[in-house]
Scaffold this motif. Sequence first.
Motif, short mmCIF file in Angstrom:
data_model
loop_
_atom_site.label_atom_id
_atom_site.label_comp_id
_atom_site.label_asym_id
_atom_site.label_seq_id
_atom_site.Cartn_x
_atom_site.Cartn_y
_atom_site.Cartn_z
N TYR A 168 -1.31 -56.19 41.06
CA TYR A 168 -2.16 -56.71 41.98
C TYR A 168 -1.58 -57.98 42.71
CZ TYR A 168 -6.19 -54.27 40.28
OH TYR A 168 -7.14 -52.92 40.13
N PHE A 215 -10.96 -53.36 38.65
CA PHE A 215 -10.99 -54.21 39.65
C PHE A 215 -11.42 -53.81 40.96
CE2 PHE A 215 -9.70 -57.10 43.18
CZ PHE A 215 -10.44 -58.31 42.94
N ASN A 216 -10.73 -52.71 41.41
CA ASN A 216 -10.78 -52.13 42.60
C ASN A 216 -12.42 -51.62 42.57
OD1 ASN A 216 -8.24 -52.27 43.47
ND2 ASN A 216 -7.44 -50.27 42.76
N TRP A 219 -14.28 -54.62 43.46
CA TRP A 219 -13.95 -55.22 44.77
C TRP A 219 -14.91 -54.27 45.92
CZ3 TRP A 219 -13.59 -58.83 47.69
CH2 TRP A 219 -12.99 -58.83 49.01
N ILE A 222 -18.48 -55.47 46.26
CA ILE A 222 -18.45 -56.67 46.81
C ILE A 222 -18.19 -56.49 48.48
CG2 ILE A 222 -17.32 -58.97 47.09
CD1 ILE A 222 -16.53 -58.74 44.25
N LYS A 223 -17.33 -55.50 48.81
CA LYS A 223 -16.93 -55.39 50.08
C LYS A 223 -18.34 -54.62 50.80
CE LYS A 223 -13.40 -52.97 49.55
NZ LYS A 223 -12.19 -52.15 49.81
N THR A 226 -21.24 -57.17 51.28
CA THR A 226 -20.59 -58.24 52.20
C THR A 226 -20.88 -57.53 53.45
OG1 THR A 226 -19.08 -59.23 50.75
CG2 THR A 226 -18.95 -59.54 52.94
N ASP A 241 -17.95 -66.67 52.59
CA ASP A 241 -16.72 -67.22 51.90
C ASP A 241 -16.99 -68.51 51.32
OD1 ASP A 241 -15.61 -65.00 52.44
OD2 ASP A 241 -14.42 -65.96 53.89
N TRP A 244 -19.38 -67.93 48.21
CA TRP A 244 -18.49 -67.46 47.05
C TRP A 244 -17.50 -68.32 46.56
CZ3 TRP A 244 -17.92 -62.32 45.10
CH2 TRP A 244 -16.82 -62.21 44.34
#
Length: 601
Positions: A168, A215-216, A219, A222-223, A226, A241, A244
């Motif tokens: 990463y 993690f992907n 994420w 979250i994407k 969002t 942001d 966060w």
Amino acid sequence: MTSAWQPPKNYRTRPVALLGAGVLGRRIGMFYCVKLDTLFVQEVNNRAAAIWASAGYSVHVRDPSADQRAACETYVKENVASYAANTGAEPGKVTTFEDMAPALENAWLLIEAVPEKIQLKIDTFELVEKLAPADCILVTNSSSYKSSEMLDKVSDSTKARILNMHYYMPPAVMVVELMTDGFTEPAIFPFLVERLKEAATLPYVARKESTGFIFNRLWAAIKRETLTILAEGVSTPSEIDSMWGEMFIKGKMAPCKGMDSVGLDTVAFIEKHYIAERGLSGTKTVDYLQTNYLDQGKLGNKSAAGGLYPAPGSSETDGDSHSLVVLDIGLSAKEPSLHAGEVLQISTDGQVQKVLVTGQALPDGLAVDSASKRMFWTNMGVPGKDDGSVMSANLDGSDIRTVVSPGTVNTPKQLTLDTKSQKVYFCDREGKRVLRCNYDGSEFEVLVATENADSPDILKWCVGIAVAPSFGKFYWTQKGPSKAGQGRIFCANIQTPAGQSASSRDDIRVVLNGLPEPIDLEVDEEAHTLYWTDRGELPLGATEILSRNFNEAIGLKLDPVNNVIYTTDLGGSLYRCDRDGKHKVKLLSDENRALTGIALV
């Protein structure tokens, strides 16, 4: 799969091969601010060369582009020393190749980082199978594809040594994720985890094959949410942001701990509203919580049964229960003396269960080797006299042995173990030294001698000690005068530089200075974090105070399984708090005791 898999022979003397094609294949992880995606990926892949070289491995990098090979060599030359500062190893040599065959010759590990085109990856593994040694572990750095999608043209035996290994970014993030291809030999994972730790990375192993890594997938969720917030006009990018940063960065909110804190019943109740409003499935959310947690009374922190995490102090630690052993120095006993020290067995809820050993001469530092089922501790003796000692015993207090006899050291303080090499590390305060020996006391050696340092004696006093074998480092505190703000934390390599001595070695580095009065020290190798107790007032500078208001804090022990910290103080108290310092609880308070060293059993 069978359990007959063996690590690649002589892997320490064989190269790691990094395989790119065109725009890929150079390093894994460093982030430069560049505009073109291809340049960005080049920088992402370059880091592998520096990381593996920093652990002392030879590295072969294959790329058909002369410019990119030159860029790789430049990057490694400029950056490998900074990576090696975390490993303690002499960096290995990085060699670049235009052709694939010489790059793969004798490699024990191959990292494939060709463009994210599945047919190209399938063809690459077909070729690699023919060119690489038969015991070479083959990994793909792909995060878009599971390695099981790349097996069409390889044999069954080769499938057993293929897996995903994904790095990463940005560069401060040293996380590496490993994932099976569905056929990967299970024994490969612990082997690679240890090798990755040698390179000062933080390896995580996915428990099963998954589209995207751990993690992907986090994420991705979250994407999605969002973008949904933005699409519905609920908030703006800058507000999202900012929130966060406050909640998850400053507040250090973690997903699973956060749900336990809120309460899993509350989490399920809220989630039901989203399910009803959006027409979602509750199979892997509310239904999962209900069946695996709520129906069993596991509601989170408010429940004695715990939640996603076991309740603090619970014995439900993946099948392993534990207790504490704690030293009472004896100076607050009803009949105090220089030989009133004791070794105590204490439950994790603070109940003194048993006095294991009595008659100790001011015991101070303590550590346990669970494998050999023995505990080791220091006796300070009379400060200023060479009457200190190091002792060991079975965990029930039987079979007491002298490891280092009186007359050898002055005032031994904190003690720690390297259980793999079966070495005892400890500090000698008035002796102004850091010392090491085998479990039986043999091969006694002085690692650091501060006697010749150009400073007052009290600034040379060595107190706390921690060892990080995966980094090749050990750390120690020099506390300075009482609460004077002159305390320091140092580190040096486990291996003394060739031709140098304990008083002349040039690899000693100051990690922190200007501390009030640092005492015991712990290192979390996975999180790359140092913890210590301090008997002084508030320090200045970039250190994080996790918990305050102890009565002369001394002992410190991390419990990484339960994510808590135990501490002791000379006021006779034993405490527990979360790893972030929150939820501090006084487990034991006894005015007739003065507690020092602490260890988990």
